[in-house]
Every structure is written in structure tokens, then in C-alpha cells.
Design a protein around this motif. Structure first.
Motif, PDB file in Angstrom:
ATOM      1  N   UNK A  61       0.840  -1.211   0.000  1.00 34.53           N
ATOM      2  CA  UNK A  61       0.000   0.000   0.000  1.00 34.53           C
ATOM      3  C   UNK A  61       0.870   1.256   0.000  1.00 34.53           C
ATOM      4  N   UNK A  62       0.289   2.350  -0.424  1.00 36.64           N
ATOM      5  CA  UNK A  62       1.015   3.611  -0.480  1.00 36.64           C
ATOM      6  C   UNK A  62       1.929   3.683  -1.696  1.00 36.64           C
ATOM      7  N   UNK A  63       2.873   4.627  -1.661  1.00 40.82           N
ATOM      8  CA  UNK A  63       3.793   4.806  -2.786  1.00 40.82           C
ATOM      9  C   UNK A  63       3.442   6.054  -3.579  1.00 40.82           C
ATOM     10  N   UNK A  64       4.449   6.904  -3.778  1.00 36.47           N
ATOM     11  CA  UNK A  64       4.164   8.217  -4.386  1.00 36.47           C
ATOM     12  C   UNK A  64       3.859   8.145  -5.884  1.00 36.47           C
ATOM     13  N   UNK A  65       4.436   7.159  -6.586  1.00 35.78           N
ATOM     14  CA  UNK A  65       4.284   7.155  -8.050  1.00 35.78           C
ATOM     15  C   UNK A  65       2.830   6.866  -8.452  1.00 35.78           C
ATOM     16  N   UNK A  66       2.211   5.946  -7.729  1.00 34.40           N
ATOM     17  CA  UNK A  66       0.801   5.687  -8.045  1.00 34.40           C
ATOM     18  C   UNK A  66      -0.109   6.788  -7.517  1.00 34.40           C
ATOM     19  N   UNK A  67       0.297   7.379  -6.381  1.00 30.20           N
ATOM     20  CA  UNK A  67      -0.512   8.497  -5.875  1.00 30.20           C
ATOM     21  C   UNK A  67      -0.502   9.634  -6.887  1.00 30.20           C
ATOM     22  N   UNK A  68       0.663   9.876  -7.466  1.00 31.67           N
ATOM     23  CA  UNK A  68       0.778  10.947  -8.471  1.00 31.67           C
ATOM     24  C   UNK A  68      -0.144  10.661  -9.653  1.00 31.67           C
ATOM     25  N   UNK A 281      -5.496   8.857  -0.281  1.00 31.21           N
ATOM     26  CA  UNK A 281      -5.549  10.250  -0.716  1.00 31.21           C
ATOM     27  C   UNK A 281      -6.890  10.807  -0.253  1.00 31.21           C
ATOM     28  N   UNK A 282      -6.843  11.742   0.693  1.00 34.20           N
ATOM     29  CA  UNK A 282      -8.072  12.368   1.157  1.00 34.20           C
ATOM     30  C   UNK A 282      -8.672  13.191   0.036  1.00 34.20           C
TER      31      UNK A 282
ATOM     32  N   UNK B  32     -14.844  11.817  -0.839  1.00 34.66           N
ATOM     33  CA  UNK B  32     -14.413  10.840  -1.850  1.00 34.66           C
ATOM     34  C   UNK B  32     -12.995  10.343  -1.589  1.00 34.66           C
ATOM     35  N   UNK B  33     -12.605  10.278  -0.335  1.00 33.82           N
ATOM     36  CA  UNK B  33     -11.260   9.809  -0.025  1.00 33.82           C
ATOM     37  C   UNK B  33     -11.084   8.405  -0.591  1.00 33.82           C
ATOM     38  N   UNK B  34      -9.882   8.125  -1.027  1.00 37.05           N
ATOM     39  CA  UNK B  34      -9.689   6.861  -1.733  1.00 37.05           C
ATOM     40  C   UNK B  34      -8.319   6.276  -1.496  1.00 37.05           C
ATOM     41  N   UNK B  35      -8.300   4.977  -1.334  1.00 39.00           N
ATOM     42  CA  UNK B  35      -7.008   4.311  -1.265  1.00 39.00           C
ATOM     43  C   UNK B  35      -6.634   3.891  -2.673  1.00 39.00           C
ATOM     44  N   UNK B  36      -5.655   4.611  -3.233  1.00 41.21           N
ATOM     45  CA  UNK B  36      -5.350   4.400  -4.648  1.00 41.21           C
ATOM     46  C   UNK B  36      -4.694   3.057  -4.918  1.00 41.21           C
ATOM     47  N   UNK B  37      -4.029   2.491  -3.896  1.00 38.66           N
ATOM     48  CA  UNK B  37      -3.339   1.228  -4.169  1.00 38.66           C
ATOM     49  C   UNK B  37      -4.318   0.075  -4.366  1.00 38.66           C
ATOM     50  N   UNK B  38      -5.603   0.316  -4.069  1.00 41.11           N
ATOM     51  CA  UNK B  38      -6.602  -0.729  -4.311  1.00 41.11           C
ATOM     52  C   UNK B  38      -7.057  -0.729  -5.766  1.00 41.11           C
ATOM     53  N   UNK B  39      -6.707   0.363  -6.474  1.00 45.07           N
ATOM     54  CA  UNK B  39      -7.064   0.460  -7.884  1.00 45.07           C
ATOM     55  C   UNK B  39      -5.997  -0.244  -8.713  1.00 45.07           C
TER      56      UNK B  39
END
Lengths: 305, 253
Positions: A61-68, A281-282, B32-39
Motif C-alpha cells: 500500500x502507499x507509494x508516491x508514483x501511483x498516488x501521483x 488520498x483524502x 471521496x477519499x480513496x485508497x489508490x493502491x486498491x485500484x
């Protein structure tokens, strides 16, 4: 003068005006909706890569590249957006020990952060260490309750910022946690901690009353809520008058939905926090209705989760 | 157009822009907060990936070295935990090697441990940086029995901090009772040499009274280095590190 009578009187003028530069909407209070997307993080703690796949709780979980990538996707559909951080950008992985915060700031700059406030761990490389990394940050730091006058950060931070987005004026301020007892004085040096509630209220009032802001957001590193007698985002919300939203941090709180606390005027203040380490990401989308009435036509007075 | 009309027009502009300024009302807020690593369809941003790459290489070179193994996953918890026992025992062992045999006990602040768990199996140098990212150093303090009690009361009020196996006590109604150091009851007037991170010795977590202790010895030894050396000692001896719960801090009902 009654508004209706007035409008009749200026009707001739306004029909002429309609042919000119001003849109007719300036005269007739048609409702106009503007959506502003607030994206936010807190307590990133130098988590550059995703958590390793080692069977622990947050693996993968996490990681800046996918968050970007997600931020880019959101910006594609959101005309107006802000990207904010509520502190503790530094400390937690070897990236900070080895490079002192440079990587974190460079990445946030590239992601297009609009502002951040200070967390206690942002002093971990010393206040001088923070100052040394500032050239890598192309976004401002906003805080209202740290007096940096006798430090190297003097005049290098902002008490407030104002963003104009689609005709909506958003004021932003920030508050930090008491450093004494938490951060060694040798690191924060002559930084003076001031009452966060008093100062956030002072700046929020100025933003609303003097600087004409429609909405005021406070970035906070106070922490979500405490059992003990320690000032939190809940306290700040309850004792505020002009703050509409608090984007918090410090307590690494994951929320299923934002929390609403009534302020001194019995008006709702929204509190949100996005866990930590950039896992979540809020995101809060604010929809504003622009009109010339004292009441709002489409207002639902509620938070839609 | 008559002059009058122009005047009315100008006045109306002035009026509308000042007195009748449109207001922005907050109509709604959507969460709409989201956990992107689930995508799963979300691929990494290439520019960011490129930016990270050189730093990652340097970091991996220095941090991916395996220094030893844990028999099982260690977990951070209160009042006693396998992670806490590992940290405090490692600090105690390093301090003992440094100072001879006279250490009463070691103590580590709970909040100073920065990961919730470390998995069993191979452990890297980098993992110790995550556990203890701070540049905290080892400090020796000589406390009398009363001061030791005050310190233990403080950590008990905080829910229990990691202590070395040489210190045992029970928590009863949020207070420490039956304190034993190396098996002997705590004596008020006796002097005890303890080891702890400079963060606490310098008054961290509002332990201001520790800053007034006169008999103090600072060292250059990083707490993190103490942890790494403790693991390496096991590795050189051909054994895994196997922190266990031994009831050093227990709750009395």
C-alpha cells in the motif's frame, strides 16, 4: 431601496448592458455551481515506495508514483482543485536519513502541491535542515501558531494563503502541535509555539471579514481527538468561528467519512484526516452555489459520504 | 443615449458590484477519499518514477543488506511486546558491553518505535532505520530509587514502555507495584545506573526531571546501531533473534 423596485428601475439600463461587456447573469441572480476538489495527505513520513510485500499490515500500500497518477486522473476531471498536506512529511524511511527531505520535497513539487503545514517530525533534521531543503519545495508552508521570528525560517513561511478557484475565494491557514516535550529544543531552537485556537481563529476571521474569503480551510497537525487534556482538531473546530474545514494529521487517523463538529456559531466544521504514509488520498469535493440571495437554493446542508 | 441613462447605468454597476455582490453558498460536500493502491488499473506515474530512481538505487545499496533473522514476527504493543523487548534488551546488551556489568535496566520510549510490526525471517539494515529512524544516542543516568520509581510511574501512566528483562513490575490500578531490578526489590536510597535514548534523557515526553539528573554520561552510540549490532551478534553466533514475552510488565487484575 427594495431590490425588486431597483431592478425595475435599472431594467432599461440592464438591457443595454446585456449588449455590452457584462453578462446578463450579473444582474439576474441565476444560480451558478462551482465544484472545488480538495485533495489532501498527512503524515507521509518519507514513504516514497509502497510498503514492502513482507506480510505486514500495510504491504503493497502507499507509494508516491501511483498516488501521483491518481492525482493526475482527478485533475483531468476536476476543473478546480487544491492539493494540501498537513505535516510530518519527513522521517520514517531511510530516504530521509540519507537525503534529508530532498526527495520528499521534489516529489511533492512535481505532484503540484499547493501548500503544506508543519508536523513535529518536520523538525527532525533540525530547523536548519528544514531550511536547507526548502529550495526543493516549490509550494509554500502555511502556519499561524509558530513564531519563527528568531529562527532561520523568519519570513519564509506564510500565516495564510488565498486561492481563487472558479470565482470562489478559499482562505488557507495552518496550525502546529506544541513542540516542547515532543521535539528536542536543539532541533526547533527559538521557534515559539503560540495558542493554536487563538491564532487560527484570528487568521480565519481576517480571511473571512477583511480578505473576503468564501471558505476557510485550516491545515492542522494537532491530532484528531484525545482522551487526555490536549488540544485537538475537535477542540479547534468547537472553539472556532470562521473555520469551515480542518484537514488534520499527527494521530494517523483513518476515517471512513469526515466528522462534523459544530462551531461557536453552531455552524458545521468538517474534519478530515487521511491515515498516514500516503496510503489514502483524502478527497472532499465542495460545491458552491453562487447567487445574490441570502439563502441557497441547492444547499443540502449535509455531507454526502 | 441620454446622460441620465448613462448615469443610471453607471450607478447600477456601482451598486451591483458593491452592495449586491453575489455570495458563494456551500451547497454540499462530497467525501471521496480513496485508497489508490486498491485500484489495480492505476499504473505508476513515470515522471515521478524517474525522479525517484537514482535515490532508490543509492538507498537500496545501503539498506537492502540482510543483517540477520527474526524467528517470528515481532509486534509493537503495550504494556509489554516482542518488539519492545527486542529494543530494550538490545539497548541493555550494548550498554552492558560499553559499561561493564553495572547496568540496572534499559528503557526505550514507546513512541520511538516507528513500525507496528517486523516480519519473521530475514531482516535488513533498512528495516532498522524504519524501526528507529531517529538519530537518538545512548545515555547513562544514575538515578536513586525514588527517581527510578518516578520514571516507572511515568511510563506506566503512558501504558507501559519497553524495558529490559532486568526490570520487572506489575501494573495495578495504573500504578507500578512490586518493582524488581535484577530480582531485588527497588530501594529508595540506592543508586541505579540506567541506559536510555538521549531523547528521553533530554526531557522528551515531558520527562523534564531527567534533565536535572547530575550524574549523566552521554555517548556517541546511536540507538539504531545498538539494535543492528545486537542482531549481528546473533547472526555471527549462527542463531536467529527470538524476542519473547516474559511477563516483565504484567497487569494485575
Amino acid at each position: 431601496m427594495q431590490r425588486r423596485t431597483f431592478l425595475k428601475r435599472v431594467s432599461t439600463a440592464s438591457s443595454l448592458m446585456a449588449l455590452g461587456a457584462l453578462p446578463a447573469e450579473a444582474f439576474y441572480g441565476a444560480e451558478e455551481l462551482t465544484r472545488i476538489t480538495i485533495m489532501h495527505t498527512n503524515d507521509m513520513h518519507s514513504r516514497i515506495e509502497p510498503f514492502p510485500m513482507d506480510g505486514t499490515r500495510y504491504e503493497g500500500r502507499g507509494g508516491v508514483a501511483r498516488r501521483a497518477a491518481m492525482i493526475t486522473n482527478i485533475r483531468k476531471e476536476a476543473e478546480h482543485s487544491l492539493l494540501l498536506d498537513a505535516g510530518d512529511i519527513f522521517q520514517g524511511t531511510p530516504y530521509f536519513n540519507l537525503f534529508g527531505g530532498e526527495v520528499e520535497f521534489k516529489i511533492m513539487s512535481k505532484m503540484g502541491y499547493d501548500a503544506a503545514t508543519f508536523g513535529n517530525h518536520d523538525f527532525d533534521g533540525g530547523i536548519d535542515g528544514f531550511e536547507r531543503q526548502m529550495p526543493y519545495a516549490n509550494f509554500p508552508f502555511v502556519i499561524s501558531n509558530y513564531d519563527f521570528r528568531n529562527t532561520i525560517l523568519n519570513e519564509k513561511t506564510k500565516e495564510y494563503l488565498i486561492f481563487e478557484k472558479g470565482g470562489v475565494k478559499i482562505g488557507l491557514t495552518g496550525v502546529g502541535i506544541e513542540l516542547k516535550g515532543m521535539v528536542p529544543k536543539s532541533l526547533y531552537k527559538e521557534t515559539q509555539y503560540l495558542d493554536p485556537i487563538k491564532n487560527a481563529n484570528r487568521v480565519a476571521k481576517m480571511l473571512k471579514k477583511e480578505l473576503d474569503c468564501d471558505y476557510v480551510i485550516c491545515l492542522s497537525h494537532l491530532g484528531f481527538k484525545y482522551d487526555e487534556d490536549k488540544v485537538s482538531d475537535h477542540d479547534l473546530a468547537a472553539q472556532s468561528r470562521d473555520i469551515d474545514m480542518i484537514i488534520g494529521g499527527h494521530t494517523h487517523t483513518f476515517l471512513d467519512a469526515p466528522v462534523v463538529v459544530k462551531n461557536k456559531r453552531k455552524k458545521p466544521v468538517i474534519i478530515n484526516q487521511a491515515g498516514w504514509a500516503g496510503i489514502v488520498l483524502g478527497r472532499l469535493d465542495l460545491v458552491f452555489e453562487r447567487n445574490k440571495k441570502n439563502k441557497c437554493v441547492t444547499c443540502q446542508n449535509q455531507l454526502i459520504g | 443615449m441620454t446622460n441620465l441613462r448613462i448615469l443610471v447605468m453607471l450607478l447600477s454597476i456601482a451598486f451591483l458590484t458593491t452592495h449586491c455582490k453575489p455570495k458563494q453558498h456551500l451547497a454540499k460536500v462530497e467525501s471521496k477519499s480513496q485508497e489508490f493502491s486498491k485500484d489495480k488499473n492505476l499504473s505508476a506515474d513515470e515522471e515521478i518514477q524517474e525522479l525517484i530512481e537514482p535515490y532508490k538505487k543509492l538507498t537500496d545499496q545501503q539498506m537492502n543488506r540482510v543483517i540477520g533473522e527474526f524467528t517470528e514476527e515481532i509486534i509493537k504493543a503495550q504494556p509489554e511486546s516482542t518488539m519492545g523487548n527486542f529494543c530494550a534488551d538490545a539497548l541493555y546488551k550494548t550498554a552492558k558491553d560499553y559499561n561493564g556489568d553495572s547496568i540496572a535496566f534499559a528503557i526505550q520510549n514507546y513512541g520511538g518505535m516507528r513500525v507496528p510490526t517486523i516480519p519473521g525471517g530475514e531482516v535488513t539494515r533498512g528495516k532498522m532505520y524504519e524501526l528507529m529512524p531517529f538519530e537518538n544516542r545512548m545515555v547513562f543516568l544514575d538515578l536513586n530509587g525514588k527517581e527510578v520509581l518516578r520514571l516507572i510511574e511515568h511510563i506506566t501512566a503512558r501504558g507501559g514502555w519497553p524495558v529490559s528483562a532486568s526490570l520487572r513490575y506489575e501494573i495495578y490500578n495504573d500504578k507500578p507495584i512490586g518493582i524488581k531490578i535484577h530480582g531485588d526489590a527497588l530501594e529508595e536510597e540506592k543508586i541505579y545506573k540506567i541506559v536510555l535514548p538521549d531523547y528521553i534523557a533530554n526531557g522528551g515526553d515531558n520527562l523534564d526531571f531527567l534533565t536535572k539528573i547530575e550524574s549523566r554520561k552521554d555517548t556517541d552510540k546511536l540507538i539504531r546501531k545498538a539494535f543492528i549490532e545486537y542482531i549481528l551478534e546473533h547472526t555471527f553466533a549462527g542463531i536467529q533473534v527470538n524476542p519473547q514475552l516474559d511477563g516483565r510488565i504484567s497487569v494485575k487484575e
